[in-house]
Design a protein around this motif. Structure first.
Motif, mmCIF file in Angstrom:
data_model
loop_
_atom_site.group_PDB
_atom_site.id
_atom_site.type_symbol
_atom_site.label_atom_id
_atom_site.label_comp_id
_atom_site.label_asym_id
_atom_site.label_seq_id
_atom_site.Cartn_x
_atom_site.Cartn_y
_atom_site.Cartn_z
ATOM 1 N N VAL A 148 23.151 9.253 -32.937
ATOM 2 C CA VAL A 148 23.366 8.499 -31.702
ATOM 3 C C VAL A 148 23.407 9.447 -30.503
ATOM 4 C CG1 VAL A 148 25.024 7.084 -30.413
ATOM 5 C CG2 VAL A 148 24.513 6.558 -32.806
ATOM 6 N N ARG A 175 20.919 9.140 -27.404
ATOM 7 C CA ARG A 175 21.464 8.933 -26.052
ATOM 8 C C ARG A 175 20.928 10.007 -25.101
ATOM 9 N NH1 ARG A 175 26.472 9.662 -27.090
ATOM 10 N NH2 ARG A 175 26.900 7.500 -27.665
ATOM 11 N N SER A 231 17.083 9.557 -24.627
ATOM 12 C CA SER A 231 16.786 8.372 -23.827
ATOM 13 C C SER A 231 17.005 8.627 -22.346
ATOM 14 C CB SER A 231 17.663 7.200 -24.299
ATOM 15 O OG SER A 231 17.410 6.049 -23.539
ATOM 16 N N GLN A 232 18.099 9.271 -22.010
ATOM 17 C CA GLN A 232 18.400 9.551 -20.602
ATOM 18 C C GLN A 232 17.472 10.611 -20.028
ATOM 19 O OE1 GLN A 232 22.587 10.470 -20.371
ATOM 20 N NE2 GLN A 232 23.212 8.353 -20.654
ATOM 21 N N ALA A 236 14.129 6.750 -29.271
ATOM 22 C CA ALA A 236 14.915 6.840 -28.033
ATOM 23 C C ALA A 236 14.523 5.733 -27.061
ATOM 24 C CB ALA A 236 14.715 8.209 -27.378
ATOM 25 N N TYR A 269 16.201 2.654 -28.350
ATOM 26 C CA TYR A 269 17.648 2.808 -28.159
ATOM 27 C C TYR A 269 18.037 2.510 -26.715
ATOM 28 C CZ TYR A 269 22.190 5.046 -27.533
ATOM 29 O OH TYR A 269 23.505 5.293 -27.192
ATOM 30 N N GLY A 270 17.270 3.035 -25.767
ATOM 31 C CA GLY A 270 17.585 2.814 -24.359
ATOM 32 C C GLY A 270 17.566 1.343 -24.004
ATOM 33 N N ASN A 286 20.549 -0.518 -25.830
ATOM 34 C CA ASN A 286 21.812 -0.146 -25.221
ATOM 35 C C ASN A 286 22.017 -0.869 -23.896
ATOM 36 O OD1 ASN A 286 24.179 1.660 -25.474
ATOM 37 N ND2 ASN A 286 23.411 2.536 -23.570
ATOM 38 N N THR A 340 19.335 5.601 -16.589
ATOM 39 C CA THR A 340 19.972 4.575 -17.429
ATOM 40 C C THR A 340 19.315 3.204 -17.240
ATOM 41 O OG1 THR A 340 21.651 4.121 -15.719
ATOM 42 C CG2 THR A 340 22.208 5.731 -17.427
#
Length: 219
Positions: free
Chosen positions: A13, A17, A20-21, A61, A64-65, A68, A102
């Motif tokens: 994770v 995270r 992704s950012q 990723a 995931y983004g 999230n 984000t």
């Protein structure tokens, strides 16, 4: 030293995270796997224990983004069921444009996806369809399914383009950047009104109803 399943899950994770950012902030091609590992507080080798390649990391990723962001939105307003117009207000907002690292992964990475592999392309397509479905469900049920999907697809595609252009000109011309968002939102809203009423939106620079006399004569 072997790590527990719980710790391995935490590390995964953390990598997703960070990736992704960073990918949204600096671009997929502008970030190396070593930088992702460092940002997650892990080693280069630890990253490859979870992802066999950078493409695999990018694909996961990206998803995931998106997931999230959806989870955070639902947690913030669990009982909210936005209308189509409310969705437009969200996706064409200044906040959506300025929240780069984000924000929506599609608007951040769309221009790079074509240069990536099929796995990344599949993830992009999956996220695109998820957002289309979300907008589709917010439209009036009385509207035929084909019209709902047409509007939803157009809205998501317009969002990606408008956010990209708005970001591109924001530093040089903030007023133009805001105008791009407002104009695109209004155009999609007008298309929705036209579809709902069964009419076609007027052509740019043409007043509604112009030319109807000629049509009547032809009939």
């Amino acid at each position: 030293m072997r790590v527990s399943k719980e710790k391995a899950a935490e590390n995964r994770v953390a990598l997703l995270r960070a990736a992704s950012q960073l990918f949204r902030q600096r671009g997929i091609d502008g970030v190396g796997v070593a930088e992702v590992a460092k940002a997650a507080g892990l080693t280069h080798g630890a990253l490859y224990a979870h992802f066999p390649s950078k493409e695999a990391l990018v694909a996961e990723a990206f998803w995931y983004g998106f997931e999230n962001n959806v989870a955070e939105a639902r947690a913030a307003a669990p009982d909210r069921h936005p209308s189509f117009e409310e969705h437009l207000a969200d996706i064409f907002s200044v906040e959506a444009r300025d929240r780069l690292e984000t924000g929506c992964p599609m608007t951040a990475s769309a221009s790079e996806i074509a240069r990536q592999g099929s796995d990344v392309s599949a993830r992009f397509a999956g996220v695109f369809e998820e957002v289309v479905t979300m907008l589709d469900k917010s439209l009036e049920e009385a509207l035929p399914a084909a019209r709902r999907r047409r509007l939803a697809v157009a809205a998501v595609a317009a969002q990606i383009g408008a956010i990209a252009v708005s970001r591109a000109v924001a530093k040089a011309d903030p007023a133009l950047a805001d105008e791009v968002l407002k104009s695109t939102r209004k155009a999609i809203s007008a298309a929705c009104t036209a579809e709902t009423s069964g009419r076609q939106p007027p052509a740019p620079g043409r007043k509604p109803g112009a030319g109807l006399g000629k049509v009547s004569d032809d009939l």
